[in-house]
Design an enzyme around this catalytic site. Structure first.
Site, short mmCIF file in Angstrom:
data_model
loop_
_atom_site.label_atom_id
_atom_site.label_comp_id
_atom_site.label_asym_id
_atom_site.label_seq_id
_atom_site.Cartn_x
_atom_site.Cartn_y
_atom_site.Cartn_z
N SER A 40 0.74 -1.08 -0.05
CA SER A 40 0.07 0.24 0.05
C SER A 40 0.74 1.14 -0.42
O SER A 40 1.00 1.04 0.71
CB SER A 40 -0.79 0.18 1.30
OG SER A 40 -1.69 1.30 1.67
N SER A 41 0.66 2.04 -0.88
CA SER A 41 0.73 3.34 -0.60
C SER A 41 1.32 3.95 0.71
O SER A 41 2.06 5.44 1.09
CB SER A 41 0.97 4.53 -1.61
OG SER A 41 -0.26 4.84 -1.47
N CYS A 42 0.87 3.42 1.88
CA CYS A 42 0.75 4.39 3.37
C CYS A 42 2.04 3.85 3.89
O CYS A 42 2.15 4.28 5.00
CB CYS A 42 -0.28 3.57 3.82
SG CYS A 42 -0.34 2.55 4.36
N TYR A 95 -1.19 0.13 10.13
CA TYR A 95 -1.86 -0.84 8.74
C TYR A 95 -0.58 -0.90 7.75
O TYR A 95 0.14 -1.63 6.99
CB TYR A 95 -2.68 -0.46 8.05
CG TYR A 95 -2.92 -1.28 6.39
CD1 TYR A 95 -3.29 -2.22 6.70
CD2 TYR A 95 -3.07 -0.41 5.50
CE1 TYR A 95 -4.01 -2.71 5.06
CE2 TYR A 95 -3.28 -1.15 4.04
CZ TYR A 95 -3.82 -1.86 4.21
OH TYR A 95 -4.58 -2.67 3.06
N LYS A 142 2.07 -3.51 6.18
CA LYS A 142 3.08 -3.85 4.80
C LYS A 142 3.60 -3.98 5.31
O LYS A 142 4.67 -4.86 3.74
CB LYS A 142 1.50 -2.11 4.15
CG LYS A 142 0.39 -3.60 4.50
CD LYS A 142 -0.19 -4.27 2.97
CE LYS A 142 -1.73 -4.43 2.70
NZ LYS A 142 -1.93 -6.04 1.70
N HIS A 189 -13.44 4.48 1.94
CA HIS A 189 -12.31 5.01 1.60
C HIS A 189 -13.04 6.22 0.76
O HIS A 189 -13.54 6.09 0.67
CB HIS A 189 -11.31 3.91 0.78
CG HIS A 189 -10.04 3.24 1.17
ND1 HIS A 189 -10.60 2.16 1.12
CD2 HIS A 189 -9.22 3.52 1.71
CE1 HIS A 189 -9.42 0.81 2.24
NE2 HIS A 189 -9.05 2.56 2.32
#
Length: 315
Positions: free
Chosen positions: A108-110, A137, A141, A180
């Site tokens: 995930s880009s987070c 989160y 990841k 989201h």
């Protein structure tokens, strides 16, 4: 890739997993292994180990995760960290033990630091702390990505990762508590229009910027990565284009036909100021997205109208 090869798609009932299954079937891959949550609890280490040993897939695509929007991430960080670590550790290690040839982990880009330069390049990974509102989160990841990288390095196995940007599309989660930003705004503006409301209140200032990729484009990228990605490092997957939340809200208002005011509540968090991926490495390797943002939004709203609004039930 051999179209007869056995492929296990973990999390196939979710939006991303379902799109990956559709794309594989469209490409002629018929030997797909699928298990619902009732059939296989991915948090059960012994069950996952036994399943993988008996199934022995050639390819595994890990689309399984506990996911949610900013509110869910902020209010239930312990569950997000624990459950995602359980799921991915069980899948990755049991796949390694079962001799899986290629394992593709979806990150995930987070995972990128809150203050990293924009757009975010792969080398900015692990150069700072993630955005606090989705930190739990992100750490899960990060752990999954590093485990795949170490298996690639230590055992010489093609365990690799990709880093998708924000995903949306048909089959999205429209639950008001966990969705989201795109499904949340589509539903809220649709319901506001139906109710004749004068305004919709949106969290944050509206100034934060986000990049969005349609789920069918991500599924196409997954198929491409299964056949082409062999390096231990991950690749960003996105469009390379971003818009502000305010602009996003205006586009959704026009699409839905809501005529009331958009009120931005600056007392609520914006999250990361900007999240835009540098996708030059993937473009140079040969993959590009195909679905324009307005087309993707229209398709997502049409799916909502057909499957959620018409049913009158949360989704």
């Amino acid at each position: 890739m051999d179209q007869r090869a056995r492929i296990y798609v973990a999390g196939h009932t979710g939006m991303v997993g379902a799109a990956v299954v559709r794309r594989l079937r469209d490409a002629g891959f018929g030997n797909l292994v699928l298990r619902t949550r009732a059939e296989l609890d991915l948090t059960d280490q012994a069950a996952v180990r036994d399943f993988m040993a008996a199934c022995r897939p050639v390819y595994v695509v890990d689309c399984a995760a506990r996911v949610g929007g900013i509110k869910a991430n902020m209010t239930r960080p312990a569950e997000f960290l624990y459950e995602n670590l359980q799921i991915q550790n069980n899948l990755i290690w049991s796949a390694k033990e079962a001799g899986v040839e290629t394992f593709l982990f979806l990150g995930s880009s987070c995972i990128y630091p809150r203050g990293c330069p924009q757009p975010m390049r792969e080398e900015y990974f692990m150069t700072g702390r993630p955005e606090p509102t989705n930190e739990a989160y992100a750490y899960a990841k990060i752990a999954g990505m590093k485990l795949c990288e170490y298996i690639h390095e230590e055992f010489g196995r093609n365990f690799v990762s990709c880093m998708p940007t924000n995903i949306y599309g048909e089959g999205d989660n429209f639950d008001p508590e966990t969705s989201h930003v795109i499904p949340a705004l589509l539903r809220r503006m649709h319901e506001a229009r139906q109710a004749g409301a004068s305004e919709v209140v949106i969290w944050g200032t509206g100034d934060s910027r986000r990049e969005f990729l349609h789920v069918d484009d991500l599924a196409d990228a997954v198929l491409w990565l299964l056949g082409h990605h062999r390096a231990k490092g991950f690749l960003n997957v996105g469009t390379g284009e971003d818009i502000s939340v305010r602009e996003l809200a205006e586009r959704i208002r026009r699409l839905v036909g809501f005529e009331g005011a958009l009120v931005f509540d600056a007392s609520k968090p914006d999250g990361m100021p900007r999240k835009a991926l540098d996708v030059s490495a993937l473009h140079a390797a040969g993959w590009h997205h195909r679905i324009g943002f307005d087309e993707g939004l229209s398709r997502t709203y049409a799916w909502y109208l057909a499957h959620v609004a018409r049913a009158g039930a949360p989704a």
